[in-house]
Design a protein around this motif. Structure first.
Motif, PDB file in Angstrom:
ATOM      1  N   ILE A   1       0.832  -1.207   0.000  1.00  0.00           N
ATOM      2  CA  ILE A   1       0.000   0.000   0.000  1.00  0.00           C
ATOM      3  C   ILE A   1       0.862   1.250   0.000  1.00  0.00           C
ATOM      4  CG2 ILE A   1      -1.619   1.376   1.378  1.00  0.00           C
ATOM      5  CD1 ILE A   1      -2.984  -1.187   2.218  1.00  0.00           C
ATOM      6  N   LEU A   2       1.858   1.288   0.880  1.00  0.00           N
ATOM      7  CA  LEU A   2       2.697   2.484   1.005  1.00  0.00           C
ATOM      8  C   LEU A   2       3.643   2.646  -0.184  1.00  0.00           C
ATOM      9  CD1 LEU A   2       3.594   2.171   4.803  1.00  0.00           C
ATOM     10  CD2 LEU A   2       1.991   3.788   3.768  1.00  0.00           C
ATOM     11  N   CYS A   3       4.261   1.542  -0.608  1.00  0.00           N
ATOM     12  CA  CYS A   3       5.284   1.609  -1.656  1.00  0.00           C
ATOM     13  C   CYS A   3       4.700   1.858  -3.042  1.00  0.00           C
ATOM     14  CB  CYS A   3       6.097   0.310  -1.694  1.00  0.00           C
ATOM     15  SG  CYS A   3       7.127   0.058  -0.238  1.00  0.00           S
ATOM     16  N   VAL A   4       3.421   1.574  -3.216  1.00  0.00           N
ATOM     17  CA  VAL A   4       2.793   1.793  -4.516  1.00  0.00           C
ATOM     18  C   VAL A   4       2.015   3.107  -4.546  1.00  0.00           C
ATOM     19  CG1 VAL A   4       1.097   0.904  -6.175  1.00  0.00           C
ATOM     20  CG2 VAL A   4       2.710  -0.659  -5.065  1.00  0.00           C
ATOM     21  N   SER A   5       1.279   3.399  -3.499  1.00  0.00           N
ATOM     22  CA  SER A   5       0.428   4.602  -3.510  1.00  0.00           C
ATOM     23  C   SER A   5       1.241   5.895  -3.574  1.00  0.00           C
ATOM     24  CB  SER A   5      -0.490   4.618  -2.281  1.00  0.00           C
ATOM     25  OG  SER A   5       0.249   4.672  -1.074  1.00  0.00           O
ATOM     26  N   GLN A   6       2.341   5.986  -2.811  1.00  0.00           N
ATOM     27  CA  GLN A   6       3.157   7.203  -2.828  1.00  0.00           C
ATOM     28  C   GLN A   6       3.775   7.468  -4.207  1.00  0.00           C
ATOM     29  OE1 GLN A   6       4.197   9.958  -1.420  1.00  0.00           O
ATOM     30  NE2 GLN A   6       6.029  10.277  -2.673  1.00  0.00           N
ATOM     31  N   PRO A   7       4.509   6.522  -4.809  1.00  0.00           N
ATOM     32  CA  PRO A   7       5.101   6.799  -6.120  1.00  0.00           C
ATOM     33  C   PRO A   7       4.072   7.026  -7.222  1.00  0.00           C
ATOM     34  CG  PRO A   7       6.186   4.929  -5.082  1.00  0.00           C
ATOM     35  CD  PRO A   7       4.960   5.219  -4.283  1.00  0.00           C
ATOM     36  N   LEU A   8       2.972   6.255  -7.218  1.00  0.00           N
ATOM     37  CA  LEU A   8       1.948   6.451  -8.239  1.00  0.00           C
ATOM     38  C   LEU A   8       1.347   7.844  -8.139  1.00  0.00           C
ATOM     39  CD1 LEU A   8      -0.125   3.143  -8.578  1.00  0.00           C
ATOM     40  CD2 LEU A   8       1.529   4.133 -10.172  1.00  0.00           C
ATOM     41  N   ALA A   9       1.046   8.270  -6.925  1.00  0.00           N
ATOM     42  CA  ALA A   9       0.493   9.609  -6.734  1.00  0.00           C
ATOM     43  C   ALA A   9       1.497  10.674  -7.175  1.00  0.00           C
ATOM     44  CB  ALA A   9       0.113   9.821  -5.267  1.00  0.00           C
ATOM     45  N   TYR A  10       2.751  10.475  -6.841  1.00  0.00           N
ATOM     46  CA  TYR A  10       3.832  11.387  -7.250  1.00  0.00           C
ATOM     47  C   TYR A  10       3.906  11.486  -8.769  1.00  0.00           C
ATOM     48  CZ  TYR A  10       8.759  12.811  -7.949  1.00  0.00           C
ATOM     49  OH  TYR A  10       9.922  13.425  -8.369  1.00  0.00           O
ATOM     50  N   LEU A  11       3.870  10.350  -9.451  1.00  0.00           N
ATOM     51  CA  LEU A  11       3.968  10.338 -10.912  1.00  0.00           C
ATOM     52  C   LEU A  11       2.721  10.932 -11.563  1.00  0.00           C
ATOM     53  CD1 LEU A  11       5.545   6.787 -11.372  1.00  0.00           C
ATOM     54  CD2 LEU A  11       6.692   8.993 -11.705  1.00  0.00           C
ATOM     55  N   ILE A  12       1.544  10.602 -11.038  1.00  0.00           N
ATOM     56  CA  ILE A  12       0.295  11.138 -11.593  1.00  0.00           C
ATOM     57  C   ILE A  12       0.250  12.655 -11.443  1.00  0.00           C
ATOM     58  CG2 ILE A  12      -2.215  11.220 -11.284  1.00  0.00           C
ATOM     59  CD1 ILE A  12      -2.041   8.237 -10.460  1.00  0.00           C
ATOM     60  N   TYR A  13       0.544  13.128 -10.253  1.00  0.00           N
ATOM     61  CA  TYR A  13       0.492  14.571 -10.010  1.00  0.00           C
ATOM     62  C   TYR A  13       1.493  15.320 -10.890  1.00  0.00           C
ATOM     63  CZ  TYR A  13       0.752  19.055  -7.620  1.00  0.00           C
ATOM     64  OH  TYR A  13       0.743  20.403  -7.346  1.00  0.00           O
ATOM     65  N   ASN A  14       2.723  14.826 -10.944  1.00  0.00           N
ATOM     66  CA  ASN A  14       3.754  15.517 -11.721  1.00  0.00           C
ATOM     67  C   ASN A  14       3.526  15.412 -13.220  1.00  0.00           C
ATOM     68  OD1 ASN A  14       5.720  16.795  -9.929  1.00  0.00           O
ATOM     69  ND2 ASN A  14       6.071  14.745  -9.135  1.00  0.00           N
ATOM     70  N   ALA A  15       2.852  14.351 -13.662  1.00  0.00           N
ATOM     71  CA  ALA A  15       2.529  14.221 -15.080  1.00  0.00           C
ATOM     72  C   ALA A  15       1.594  15.332 -15.538  1.00  0.00           C
ATOM     73  CB  ALA A  15       1.903  12.858 -15.352  1.00  0.00           C
ATOM     74  N   PHE A  16       0.735  15.802 -14.638  1.00  0.00           N
ATOM     75  CA  PHE A  16      -0.216  16.849 -14.984  1.00  0.00           C
ATOM     76  C   PHE A  16       0.299  18.254 -14.664  1.00  0.00           C
ATOM     77  CE2 PHE A  16      -3.092  13.215 -14.837  1.00  0.00           C
ATOM     78  CZ  PHE A  16      -3.918  13.458 -15.923  1.00  0.00           C
ATOM     79  N   THR A  17       1.396  18.350 -13.916  1.00  0.00           N
ATOM     80  CA  THR A  17       1.893  19.669 -13.511  1.00  0.00           C
ATOM     81  C   THR A  17       3.292  19.959 -14.027  1.00  0.00           C
ATOM     82  OG1 THR A  17       2.755  18.782 -11.413  1.00  0.00           O
ATOM     83  CG2 THR A  17       0.482  19.628 -11.415  1.00  0.00           C
ATOM     84  N   GLY A  18       3.788  19.126 -14.948  1.00  0.00           N
ATOM     85  CA  GLY A  18       5.122  19.362 -15.488  1.00  0.00           C
ATOM     86  C   GLY A  18       6.230  19.177 -14.468  1.00  0.00           C
ATOM     87  N   PHE A  19       6.058  18.197 -13.602  1.00  0.00           N
ATOM     88  CA  PHE A  19       7.031  17.894 -12.541  1.00  0.00           C
ATOM     89  C   PHE A  19       7.360  19.134 -11.706  1.00  0.00           C
ATOM     90  CE2 PHE A  19       7.369  14.030 -14.864  1.00  0.00           C
ATOM     91  CZ  PHE A  19       7.786  13.093 -13.942  1.00  0.00           C
ATOM     92  N   SER A  20       6.292  19.694 -11.154  1.00  0.00           N
ATOM     93  CA  SER A  20       6.450  20.873 -10.304  1.00  0.00           C
ATOM     94  C   SER A  20       6.687  20.509  -8.845  1.00  0.00           C
ATOM     95  CB  SER A  20       5.187  21.754 -10.404  1.00  0.00           C
ATOM     96  OG  SER A  20       4.041  21.049  -9.918  1.00  0.00           O
TER      97      SER A  20
END
Length: 263
Positions: free
Chosen positions: A209-228
């Motif tokens: 749960i921890l090892c997948v949710s954190q990186p996926l959320a990081y990648l999803i968010y940065n994909a939409f914000t240009g890695f801000s």
């Protein structure tokens, strides 16, 4: 508790935790500082608590499971691929990581040494059926030692800084990985065989749960914000994600119907 119900709860927990982490990054955290926005501070804390509760509840349900496998999982192409990917991600992270000046040199040295040894171990683990498992029970402690020094390094690097949610989740994730790796080593050494299977499932799914949710959320968010949002590195998140994939693949294979003596 029945294994299928545990998997259902785990799946819900993983999806909810990932979605909540994305919403947390999007609405409650300031990109530049990594701190909670003053107006949404309480919501940010509540989200962390919910993710933690899902993680703990999953572990508790696993600890009352009765699905005991007969033996470690046999060689599997998917597990081998995950093992090799984990080896590669660890090497790339070590070669590209900018180590903090706040951390003592000996801590960084041990982190690198055991990082390279762990990468080598997972290559061996991927091909263990081909080259033999004679030394597996002696070498399998290496990943645990790497994770120990990863936790020490991460804690030392942030101890003099203000704590942000990323640091908390990464620390919790690697603590869960460490507990899994200890049970992983016990499995191949025949230690606590009557109870270790519950610990293996509990620590594995919780770490997942921890090892997948954190990186996926990081990648999803940065994909939409240009890695801000870059308060943790891309490779650190990828390594954590691959750790999660390896752990979950191992757990699913280990507790598969073909490998279980009762359910």
């Amino acid at each position: 508790m029945k294994y299928n119900k545990i998997l259902l709860f785990f799946g819900v927990g993983l999806v909810v935790s990932t979605v909540l982490r994305v919403l947390q990054l999007w609405f409650t955290i300031e990109d530049q500082t990594g701190f909670f926005n003053h107006d949404f501070n309480d919501f940010g804390i509540y989200i962390l608590i919910i993710i933690l509760l899902f993680t703990i509840a999953t572990a508790v349900f696993c600890l009352i499971s009765h699905r005991r496998p007969d033996h470690p999982p046999k060689s599997n192409p998917i597990l081998s691929v995950c093992s090799l990917l984990l080896s590669v991600s660890l090497l790339v992270e070590l070669f590209t990581e900018k180590f903090s000046d706040l951390v003592n040199g000996w801590q960084i040295s041990f982190l690198k040494i055991f990082g390279f040894l762990t990468a080598a171990f997972f290559v061996y683990f991927a091909y263990k059926e081909k080259y033999g498992t004679k030394y597996l029970k002696y070498l399998i402690i290496i990943p645990s030692l790497y994770v120990v020094f990863r936790i020490i390094y991460n804690f030392s690097a942030i101890s003099a800084l203000a704590i942000i949610s990323d640091n908390l989740i990464f620390t919790a994730s690697y603590c869960a990985v460490l507990l899994f790796m200890i049970s992983f080593a016990k499995l191949y050494n025949g230690v606590e065989s009557e109870t270790n299977f519950r610990k293996l499932m509990a620590t594995g799914l919780s770490a997942g749960i921890l090892c997948v949710s954190q990186p996926l959320a990081y990648l999803i968010y940065n994909a939409f914000t240009g890695f801000s949002y870059l308060h943790t590195s891309l490779m650190a998140n990828i390594s954590l994600l691959v750790f999660g994939f390896f752990i979950l693949t191992f757990v699913f294979l280990h507790f598969s119907r073909e490998n279980a003596c009762n359910s």
